[in-house]
Design an enzyme around this catalytic site. Structure first.
Site, short mmCIF file in Angstrom:
data_model
loop_
_atom_site.label_atom_id
_atom_site.label_comp_id
_atom_site.label_asym_id
_atom_site.label_seq_id
_atom_site.Cartn_x
_atom_site.Cartn_y
_atom_site.Cartn_z
N SER A 241 -20.40 -6.43 14.55
CA SER A 241 -19.75 -7.59 13.95
C SER A 241 -18.47 -7.26 13.21
O SER A 241 -17.65 -8.15 12.96
CB SER A 241 -20.71 -8.28 12.98
N GLU B 253 -21.01 -13.52 -0.72
CA GLU B 253 -20.97 -12.20 -1.34
C GLU B 253 -21.39 -11.19 -0.27
O GLU B 253 -22.46 -10.61 -0.31
CB GLU B 253 -21.90 -12.13 -2.55
N HIS C 231 -18.78 -7.71 6.23
CA HIS C 231 -17.91 -8.39 7.19
C HIS C 231 -16.55 -8.69 6.58
O HIS C 231 -16.40 -8.80 5.36
CB HIS C 231 -18.60 -9.66 7.68
#
Length: 235
Positions: free
Chosen positions: A7, A187, A191
Site C-alpha cells: 500500500s 492517525e 500510509h
C-alpha cells in the site's frame, strides 16, 4: 518501469484521498517516454502477491530493458496472518525468485527496502518497526549481487531530520474536518499523503542515480523546456 509492492506504493483513487502511493508520483522523476506500471496492492506481501496471481500479468508484460522495482516488507512480518507472513528466509527466497524471473525476461530487477513507518520514540528517533526484514533485503542483495535501494535508511534519516509537525505532513496524520473521506481525522503513520509520496520517491530516484548505468538512464536528466522559456507571456 514496473513496481510490485504494497500500500505504500499502490495507486489510489479519490475515494481514499488524500492517501497517495509512491507509484502515483514516480513519473515526476523520469524522463519523457517512460511509463510506470504500478501493480502494487494494499495489504500484500511478497508471499500473497504471488499466491493471488498478481505477479503473472507483470511477468507476462516484462520486456528486455524494462526495470522492475521490488518493494515488500510491511506485511511479510505479520506472524498472525499465515496468508501474508513469511519468515525472513522465505521472504528472501521470494524476493530472489521475483528477481530471477525478471532477469529471465531480460528486465533489470531492483530490490527496495520497505519505507519507514513514522513511529516516533520520545527521543525523536524512529522505532525500527520492520525488525530484521530490511536487513534481509540488504543481505540478499549482497549475496546475489542484486542492485539495492535502501529506502528504509534513507526515509528514516529524512523523517528524523524534520520537526515532528513537518514529517506529519508526509503521512495520513491529520485532525477531524480536513478531508471529506475521513471526517473524524486520521492517525496513520504508515500510509502516505501526496507530499510524502513525492519526497520519498525523490529518495528512490537518488538511489537509481547512485546505481548509475541503465538504472540512472530512466531518470529525468534536466529541466524540460517550457513553451514560454525565453518568451513573454501572451497578452
Amino acid at each position: 518501469m514496473y513496481w510490485i509492492g504494497d500500500s505504500t506504493v499502490q495507486f489510489n483513487h479519490m475515494d481514499t484521498w488524500p492517501q497517495c502511493g509512491m507509484g502515483q508520483v514516480l513519473d515526476l522523476y523520469l524522463r519523457p517516454g517512460i511509463t510506470v506500471h504500478d501493480h502494487a496492492k494494499n495489504g500484500r506481501s511478497a508471499k500473497s502477491f504471488r499466491a493471488e496471481g498478481l505477479w503473472e500479468p507483470v511477468y507476462r508484460a516484462l520486456q528486455p530493458g524494462d526495470l522492475l522495482l521490488i518493494q515488500f516488507g510491511h506485511n511479510d512480518e505479520k506472524e498472525y496472518d499465515p496468508e501474508r507472513y513469511a519468515a525472513p528466509e522465505e521472504f528472501a527466497r521470494l524476493l530472489l525468485d521475483y528477481a530471477r524471473l525478471a532477469k529471465e525476461k531480460g528486465a533489470h530487477p531492483v530490490l527496495v527496502t520497505p519505507l519507514t513507518r513514522r513511529h516516533l520514540l520520545p527521543n525523536g528517533k524512529l522505532e525500527n518497526s520492520h525488525g530484521v526484514y530490511p536487513d534481509t533485503v540488504r543481505m540478499l542483495a549482497v549475496r546475489e549481487k542484486l542492485p539495492l535501494i535502501d529506502l528504509t535508511t534513507a526515509s528514516r534519516a529524512l523523517v528524523e531530520s524534520l520537526p515532528e509537525e513537518k514529517s506529519r505532513e508526509f503521512y495520513m496524520v491529520f485532525p477531524a474536518g480536513v478531508y471529506d473521506n475521513y471526517p473524524e481525522g486520521k492517525e496513520d503513520n504508515t500510509h502516505l499523503r501526496y507530499l510524502g509520496a513525492v519526497k520519498f520517491c525523490g529518495l528512490l530516484a537518488d538511489g537509481l542515480k547512485a546505481l548509475g548505468g541503465v538504472y540512472a538512464d530512466f531518470l529525468l536528466q534536466g529541466p524540460i523546456a517550457d513553451k514560454y522559456d525565453g518568451k513573454q507571456y501572451e497578452k
